[in-house]
Design a protein around this motif. Structure first.
Motif, PDB file in Angstrom:
ATOM      1  N   PRO A  38      26.093  22.565  45.586  1.00  0.00           N
ATOM      2  CA  PRO A  38      27.030  22.288  46.674  1.00  0.00           C
ATOM      3  C   PRO A  38      26.359  22.152  48.045  1.00  0.00           C
ATOM      4  CG  PRO A  38      28.004  23.880  45.197  1.00  0.00           C
ATOM      5  CD  PRO A  38      26.575  23.672  44.745  1.00  0.00           C
ATOM      6  N   ASP A  39      25.291  22.928  48.310  1.00  0.00           N
ATOM      7  CA  ASP A  39      24.605  22.801  49.607  1.00  0.00           C
ATOM      8  C   ASP A  39      23.532  21.709  49.605  1.00  0.00           C
ATOM      9  OD1 ASP A  39      22.444  23.937  48.250  1.00  0.00           O
ATOM     10  OD2 ASP A  39      22.393  25.765  49.459  1.00  0.00           O
ATOM     11  N   GLY A  40      23.297  21.059  48.452  1.00  0.00           N
ATOM     12  CA  GLY A  40      22.350  19.945  48.356  1.00  0.00           C
ATOM     13  C   GLY A  40      20.894  20.335  48.234  1.00  0.00           C
ATOM     14  N   LYS A  41      20.563  21.621  48.247  1.00  0.00           N
ATOM     15  CA  LYS A  41      19.166  22.050  48.201  1.00  0.00           C
ATOM     16  C   LYS A  41      18.593  22.096  46.784  1.00  0.00           C
ATOM     17  CE  LYS A  41      19.094  24.720  52.457  1.00  0.00           C
ATOM     18  NZ  LYS A  41      18.826  26.029  53.066  1.00  0.00           N
ATOM     19  N   LEU A  42      19.416  22.495  45.823  1.00  0.00           N
ATOM     20  CA  LEU A  42      18.989  22.597  44.428  1.00  0.00           C
ATOM     21  C   LEU A  42      19.314  21.281  43.741  1.00  0.00           C
ATOM     22  CD1 LEU A  42      17.766  24.698  42.487  1.00  0.00           C
ATOM     23  CD2 LEU A  42      20.061  25.516  42.047  1.00  0.00           C
ATOM     24  N   VAL A  43      18.288  20.650  43.118  1.00  0.00           N
ATOM     25  CA  VAL A  43      18.470  19.337  42.494  1.00  0.00           C
ATOM     26  C   VAL A  43      17.936  19.376  41.066  1.00  0.00           C
ATOM     27  CG1 VAL A  43      17.885  16.876  42.607  1.00  0.00           C
ATOM     28  CG2 VAL A  43      18.209  18.165  44.722  1.00  0.00           C
ATOM     29  N   VAL A  44      18.759  18.923  40.132  1.00  0.00           N
ATOM     30  CA  VAL A  44      18.348  18.774  38.740  1.00  0.00           C
ATOM     31  C   VAL A  44      18.285  17.290  38.443  1.00  0.00           C
ATOM     32  CG1 VAL A  44      18.981  19.134  36.326  1.00  0.00           C
ATOM     33  CG2 VAL A  44      19.296  20.969  37.981  1.00  0.00           C
TER      34      VAL A  44
END
Length: 188
Positions: A38-44
């Motif tokens: 949701p905050d855009g920092k963690l990306v898979v």
């Protein structure tokens, strides 16, 4: 004879060029699909390079997990290679609140993004990999689809893995010996 040999060499060269182009296009056709927290920092990132399903994880543009394998080998087939990632990815926003009396924070709000990545083999949908990503964690599960007349699916080998970047360090804590402590419940 020299003209014949020259023609043969030219045909062989054309064959190798065509094969190299075909191989190059199959590697280039592998697509990367992404889902973020949701905050855009963690990306898979999920992919199917050379027909092998994989995923990688980065946090704040720093690689946390290198491309790591997905898939399994079952009694009904090898679903770790020869797979194709479908173009359409369904996404869903999760916003749930729940209460548990016996934990440190009794009221919990869970906010995450969910994405369903479908993998096919020879044109048939084999499984979905369903990722849920919140601002601090990544979780995923498989959803298998029926294949032919098989009444059950027995997983013989798990291909899923975790490839950490070079230099990764961890912290391990010693554990109690099994079947010890009160009512032989250790480690709990």
């Amino acid at each position: 004879m020299s003209v014949e040999k020259n023609l043969k060499n030219r045909n062989m060269m054309k064959f190798f060029i065509v094969m190299a182009m075909l191989l190059g296009s199959s590697v280039a056709s592998a697509e990367n699909k992404q889902i973020t927290s949701p905050d855009g920092k963690l990306v898979v990132t999920v992919s199917d390079v050379d027909g092998r399903p994989s995923y990688s994880v980065s946090y704040d543009n720093v690689l946390f997990l290198k491309p790591s394998p997905l898939g399994m080998i079952a009694n009904i087939g090898d679903f770790s290679s020869g797979m194709s990632l479908e173009k359409n990815v369904s996404t869903n926003k999760i916003d749930e609140t729940y209460e548990l009396a016996s934990i440190k924070q009794s009221k919990v709000r869970y906010v995450a993004n969910e994405a369903v990545f479908s993998f096919t083999q020879q044109g048939k949908t084999i499984y979905d990999v369903i990722f849920r990503i919140s601002n601090n964690d990544v979780a995923f599960k498989y959803k298998m689809y029926p294949q032919g007349e098989a009444l059950s699916c027995v997983i013989r080998k798990e291909a899923t893995g975790f490839a950490f970047p070079d230099g990764t360090t961890t912290f391990l804590c010693p554990q109690s010996k099994p079947m010890g402590g009160f009512a032989r419940t250790s480690p709990s």
